[in-house]
Design an enzyme around this catalytic site. Sequence first.
Site, PDB file in Angstrom:
ATOM      1  N   ASP A  21      50.182  24.445 -95.803  1.00 28.13           N
ATOM      2  CA  ASP A  21      51.214  24.064 -96.773  1.00 28.13           C
ATOM      3  C   ASP A  21      52.613  24.196 -96.165  1.00 28.13           C
ATOM      4  OD1 ASP A  21      52.230  23.231 -99.152  1.00 28.13           O
ATOM      5  OD2 ASP A  21      51.857  25.096-100.240  1.00 28.13           O
ATOM      6  N   HIS A  38      54.571  15.999 -91.855  1.00 31.22           N
ATOM      7  CA  HIS A  38      53.115  15.884 -91.700  1.00 31.22           C
ATOM      8  C   HIS A  38      52.752  15.667 -90.227  1.00 31.22           C
ATOM      9  CE1 HIS A  38      52.632  16.127 -95.932  1.00 31.22           C
ATOM     10  NE2 HIS A  38      53.084  14.918 -96.215  1.00 31.22           N
ATOM     11  N   LEU A 132      32.442  24.970 -81.494  1.00 33.77           N
ATOM     12  CA  LEU A 132      33.233  25.222 -82.712  1.00 33.77           C
ATOM     13  C   LEU A 132      33.031  24.036 -83.652  1.00 33.77           C
ATOM     14  CD1 LEU A 132      35.741  26.304 -84.403  1.00 33.77           C
ATOM     15  CD2 LEU A 132      37.190  25.205 -82.735  1.00 33.77           C
TER      16      LEU A 132
END
Length: 252
Positions: A21, A38, A132
Amino acid sequence: MLSVDDIKTKPIPAHVAIIMDGNGRWAQKQGKDRIYGHHQGAESVRNVLETCGEIGVKYLTVYAFSTENWKRDAQEVEALMSLFIHFCHAEQDNILANNIKVQAIGDIGRLNEECQQGLYQLIEKTKNNTALTFVIAISYGSRWEISRAARLIAEKAKNNQLNVSDIDEDVFSKYLQTKQLGIPDPDLLIRTSNEYRLSNYLLWQLAYTELYFTDVLWPDFTKEELLKAIDDFQHRTRRFGKTNEQIEEKLK
Ligand code: FPP
């Protein structure tokens, strides 16, 4: 300053989930538009992915776009979709080279054709990787996921494939997307930007997760910030509803 070697001397959370956020506020502070924030946020995703690989985190789940984010300005939604498409193509070689497996949770069918394609291609190409697992929560909402599970269960019960009396927590969780993909519940949740909410993210799965909040805005979330969050996690005692005495007894 913490180092990866310091962090590796103590147990590493197997699954780290993040609410990324603060991109908009970060951009505003620079006098730029939200989209710029972004783009910088995508850089933080790259850094965090790399660090998780270095430390030995097994699952990283990021909240890239929520069901509620569809209500944002059309221009911002479009720019975010373009960013995801770009990320899928631009990061492919890096993701393959680092033995990372990509998975996605959310209402993927709502994404535009190109975005779905980019995502599915990355998932397909990386499906045999083992180091991962990078889970992208996109067009994701926990209430959507839980309602979907309830629908699937009701359908099974209607077709006499499931006894209503057999529905318990274990059975229910098998119908959540995360369980269906073999993703365990998160050990650590990180939320940036000084907000103290879960925002419809992994509500079922976070039942016993350790929560970490920081006022750092997502584009400023560096490797050092991730190490700080993991160090904090390593100083917690997880009791899962038991008492300290019971936990200590088990460790003997
Ligand atoms: C929240 O910040 C962030 C989002 C809604 C989008 C997250 C997307 C990225 C970090 C882009 C890259 C992601 C991937 C997986 C490639 P906000 O816009 O709500 O910030 P604000 O609260 O300051 O307005």
